[in-house]
Scaffold this motif. Structure first.
Motif, PDB file in Angstrom:
ATOM      1  N   ASP A  88      59.750  49.637  56.021  1.00  0.00           N
ATOM      2  CA  ASP A  88      60.663  48.037  56.248  1.00  0.00           C
ATOM      3  C   ASP A  88      61.565  47.774  55.422  1.00  0.00           C
ATOM      4  O   ASP A  88      63.056  47.693  56.583  1.00  0.00           O
ATOM      5  CB  ASP A  88      59.555  46.277  56.126  1.00  0.00           C
ATOM      6  N   ASN A  89      62.039  48.411  54.485  1.00  0.00           N
ATOM      7  CA  ASN A  89      63.063  49.011  53.872  1.00  0.00           C
ATOM      8  C   ASN A  89      63.849  49.600  53.126  1.00  0.00           C
ATOM      9  O   ASN A  89      63.763  50.275  52.122  1.00  0.00           O
ATOM     10  CB  ASN A  89      62.842  46.965  52.548  1.00  0.00           C
ATOM     11  N   ASP A 104      70.759  51.957  53.388  1.00  0.00           N
ATOM     12  CA  ASP A 104      70.839  51.583  53.714  1.00  0.00           C
ATOM     13  C   ASP A 104      71.711  53.181  53.789  1.00  0.00           C
ATOM     14  O   ASP A 104      71.994  53.881  54.756  1.00  0.00           O
ATOM     15  CB  ASP A 104      72.138  50.775  53.995  1.00  0.00           C
ATOM     16  N   HIS A 116      70.720  54.528  58.527  1.00  0.00           N
ATOM     17  CA  HIS A 116      71.074  54.003  60.116  1.00  0.00           C
ATOM     18  C   HIS A 116      71.094  54.548  61.239  1.00  0.00           C
ATOM     19  O   HIS A 116      70.430  54.721  62.257  1.00  0.00           O
ATOM     20  CB  HIS A 116      71.553  52.691  59.944  1.00  0.00           C
ATOM     21  N   GLN A 164      71.330  49.662  48.885  1.00  0.00           N
ATOM     22  CA  GLN A 164      70.964  48.877  50.300  1.00  0.00           C
ATOM     23  C   GLN A 164      71.874  47.753  50.060  1.00  0.00           C
ATOM     24  O   GLN A 164      72.774  47.297  48.691  1.00  0.00           O
ATOM     25  CB  GLN A 164      69.800  48.427  49.528  1.00  0.00           C
ATOM     26  N   ASP A 180      72.202  44.589  51.363  1.00  0.00           N
ATOM     27  CA  ASP A 180      71.956  43.331  51.811  1.00  0.00           C
ATOM     28  C   ASP A 180      70.281  43.169  50.688  1.00  0.00           C
ATOM     29  O   ASP A 180      69.048  43.326  50.845  1.00  0.00           O
ATOM     30  CB  ASP A 180      71.543  42.615  53.029  1.00  0.00           C
ATOM     31  N   HIS A 181      71.085  42.796  49.474  1.00  0.00           N
ATOM     32  CA  HIS A 181      69.930  43.184  48.450  1.00  0.00           C
ATOM     33  C   HIS A 181      69.062  41.600  47.977  1.00  0.00           C
ATOM     34  O   HIS A 181      68.259  42.059  48.161  1.00  0.00           O
ATOM     35  CB  HIS A 181      70.701  42.964  47.091  1.00  0.00           C
ATOM     36  N   ARG A 182      69.741  40.620  49.274  1.00  0.00           N
ATOM     37  CA  ARG A 182      68.265  39.829  49.411  1.00  0.00           C
ATOM     38  C   ARG A 182      67.481  39.774  50.378  1.00  0.00           C
ATOM     39  O   ARG A 182      66.240  39.395  50.738  1.00  0.00           O
ATOM     40  CB  ARG A 182      69.058  38.570  49.929  1.00  0.00           C
ATOM     41  N   ARG A 183      68.174  41.266  51.015  1.00  0.00           N
ATOM     42  CA  ARG A 183      66.791  41.457  52.030  1.00  0.00           C
ATOM     43  C   ARG A 183      65.476  41.853  51.897  1.00  0.00           C
ATOM     44  O   ARG A 183      64.387  41.333  52.566  1.00  0.00           O
ATOM     45  CB  ARG A 183      67.531  42.125  52.956  1.00  0.00           C
ATOM     46  N   SER A 184      64.941  41.884  50.076  1.00  0.00           N
ATOM     47  CA  SER A 184      64.149  43.435  50.058  1.00  0.00           C
ATOM     48  C   SER A 184      63.758  42.271  49.126  1.00  0.00           C
ATOM     49  O   SER A 184      62.677  42.851  48.260  1.00  0.00           O
ATOM     50  CB  SER A 184      64.028  44.696  49.411  1.00  0.00           C
ATOM     51  N   ARG A 185      64.220  41.083  48.853  1.00  0.00           N
ATOM     52  CA  ARG A 185      63.917  40.058  47.998  1.00  0.00           C
ATOM     53  C   ARG A 185      62.474  39.965  47.104  1.00  0.00           C
ATOM     54  O   ARG A 185      61.570  40.027  45.826  1.00  0.00           O
ATOM     55  CB  ARG A 185      64.349  38.844  46.923  1.00  0.00           C
ATOM     56  N   ASN A 189      63.459  40.229  40.485  1.00  0.00           N
ATOM     57  CA  ASN A 189      65.432  40.365  41.110  1.00  0.00           C
ATOM     58  C   ASN A 189      65.457  41.655  40.561  1.00  0.00           C
ATOM     59  O   ASN A 189      66.475  42.429  39.966  1.00  0.00           O
ATOM     60  CB  ASN A 189      66.224  38.963  41.242  1.00  0.00           C
TER      61      ASN A 189
END
Length: 319
Positions: free
Chosen positions: A155-156, A159, A275, A301, A303-308, A314
């Motif tokens: 899912d993650n 990129d 992608h 990656q 958007d680092h928050r996407r996989s937090r 962190n």
């Protein structure tokens, strides 16, 4: 590759990258995976040559029809290199000049990540041929590696995938092979595009992710009809019905018609948008004499928050 997909550093810029890499290699603690060392890398990456940073930023905004960027003439101190590793799961733990170069450069794209179940979660990994693995469909093989999106099942997914050549193969025949959905899309019928955009496929994880199960059913083409992302691994993605299988075959054929081969030489850094681009490798013949083909690899990656939720403390490693 399109000329717009190739960026060549001047010798002066090359020397500057080397200077910054020396600073990072000397940063403490001398552990690539330590948060403080990676923090030093973020700070130092902004001192790279402005023209290089600008080109990476442009690529990040729009990777173009090829979806890849080839940066040439980065510094590699070949005379100082140790023997090419010959073990499974090879990684870089102690900072060196080349591992610092790929770290600095790819930090201009985003955050470097790794996966706990893959190569022990190391942030800078080695892609090298390993004795006994010749025919395996993984980065330790030397036979042709099928075209795939990196970690299609996950899912993650990263990129970007970056591959930095520190040593070429003996015969200079090995190719990084890349193929872009932006070039392949026009070769597909409207019927096949419609099928490929439906969740009629599953992708099992590779053996390096033993605790993972196959993905939920997913589409192979995702997003904008005229400029979709691709989520396919022609090594392992399986259709759920015959019509989906025929569409997958058509997609694979379309990608094969627009595949491009890149013979990486020391100092080449290839970045692929994970992608838009499938990548693979041509056949080559290793000699296991300490001088075989050797690439450093990083995953990036945006958007680092996407996989937090799946990164402990962190950090940069995904569970």
């Amino acid at each position: 590759m399109d000329s717009q997909s190739i960026f060549v550093l001047t010798d002066e810029e090359r020397a500057r990258v080397g200077e910054v890499a020396d600073l990072l290699a000397a940063a403490q603690p001398a552990e690539i995976d330590h948060p403080d060392w990676m923090s030093a890398g973020r700070d130092l990456s902004v001192t790279l040559p402005a023209r290089l940073a600008a080109r990476i930023r442009q690529y990040r905004h729009d990777p173009g029809p090829d979806g890849s960027l080839l940066i040439r003439n980065l510094p590699v101190r070949e005379a100082e290199l140790p023997d090419t590793p010959q073990v499974l799961g090879s990684v870089e733990k102690v900072p060196g000049h080349s591992s610092s170069v790929i770290t600095l450069t790819t930090l201009q794209l985003g955050e470097i990540i790794a996966y706990r179940n893959e190569k022990s979660g190391a942030l800078v990994q080695n892609v090298v041929p390993v004795p006994g693995q010749e025919a395996e469909q993984n980065n330790a093989g030397s036979k042709r590696l099928g075209m795939h999106v990196e970690n299609t099942f996950h899912d993650n997914r990263p990129d970007y995938v970056a591959l930095f050549c520190v040593r070429a193969d003996h015969d200079r025949v090995a190719e990084l092979q890349v193929t872009s959905v932006r070039r392949a899309l026009a070769l597909l019928s409207e019927t096949d595009r419609a099928v490929l955009a439906e969740p009629r496929y599953v992708t099992p994880p590779p053996s390096s992710f033993p605790t993972r199960t196959a993905s939920e059913p997913h589409a192979l083409l995702i997003g904008a009809e005229d400029d979709p992302n691709v989520r396919a691994d022609f090594i392992s993605t399986e259709p759920l019905d015959e019509e989906a299988g025929r569409a997958k075959d058509a997609l694979e054929e379309a990608f094969a018609k627009v595949v491009q081969g890149i013979k990486l030489v020391p100092g080449d850094l290839a970045i692929v948008n994970n992608h838009l681009v499938l990548h693979g490798r041509s056949h080559f013949t290793p000699r296991y004499d300490g001088k075989d083909r050797w690439l450093h690899r990083t995953f990036v990656q945006l958007d680092h928050r996407r996989s937090r939720a799946v990164r402990q403390g962190n950090g940069n490693v995904l569970d």
